[in-house]
Design an enzyme around this catalytic site. Sequence first.
Site, short mmCIF file in Angstrom:
data_model
loop_
_atom_site.label_atom_id
_atom_site.label_comp_id
_atom_site.label_asym_id
_atom_site.label_seq_id
_atom_site.Cartn_x
_atom_site.Cartn_y
_atom_site.Cartn_z
N SER A 44 0.83 -1.20 0.00
CA SER A 44 0.00 0.00 0.00
C SER A 44 0.88 1.26 0.00
CB SER A 44 -0.96 -0.04 1.19
OG SER A 44 -1.92 0.98 1.12
N ASP A 80 -9.72 -5.46 -3.77
CA ASP A 80 -9.26 -4.37 -2.91
C ASP A 80 -10.34 -3.29 -2.86
OD1 ASP A 80 -7.97 -2.10 -1.75
OD2 ASP A 80 -6.03 -2.84 -2.42
N HIS A 91 -7.90 -5.38 0.45
CA HIS A 91 -6.75 -4.54 0.77
C HIS A 91 -5.92 -5.11 1.91
CE1 HIS A 91 -4.41 -0.89 0.43
NE2 HIS A 91 -4.45 -0.75 1.74
#
Length: 245
Positions: A118, A191, A221
């Site tokens: 991320s 996600d 995610h």
Amino acid sequence: KIKVPNPSDYGIQRYEDVVLTTQDKVKIRIYVLPQVHKAPTILTFHGNAGNVGHCIPIAERFYNDFKCNVVMLSYRGYGRSEGTPTEKGLKIDAQTALNYICNHPILKHTKIVLYGQSLGGAVAIDLASKNGNKVAGIIVENTFLSIPKLVPHVVPQLRHLSFLCTQKWESEKAIKHIKNIPILFLSGIEDELIPKEHMKRLYDFVEGNRKELREFPNGKHGDTVAQPGYFDSIWEFLVKERFIV
């Protein structure tokens, strides 16, 4: 007081908890997990949620299963590192950790592979774009083109992005400056925070590099790392690029 797990909580007894001072005089911390033989060094960058301690199960796979050296960065303002997080500050922290590896008596002789999830993917991409002669490979999971291009998709979750709302992290620009470094993209198709199209476009922006995009149909995610085949993909990448021989 923030609870920050350490490697011994996961059965890793041979590690160092190192304090580094950045060029702007902030004390940040890293965990160093060294091997007894020559092996690649994985420099890890965690996401915005949680802290470096929450990434130890991933480091444990790199360390125990793949026999890699691992250096885990705790950004300023996270975990037990001092300071307040900013885009400029995190970039300084990443450079500080890379410089530590490049000056370490043993690790400086190893191939360095960046791993980021991320926000950590953005940190890895930026660092590699400025250190092409030091970085041997990159692995990024569920990262974004830029914060401005991400915001329209995550307005309800802005409260989870904290300081990121005022930052840019223009990975779509930085990645075009990465040359001759193989990149593995790991994308969770489900996600809910970062649209899968961001990873696909980052992949497409890479030119002249060996690259691979692995997609995980049920990956969200926070759990793409737990999807079947995730670590197999990383192992195959490390072997194919001869980081592990």
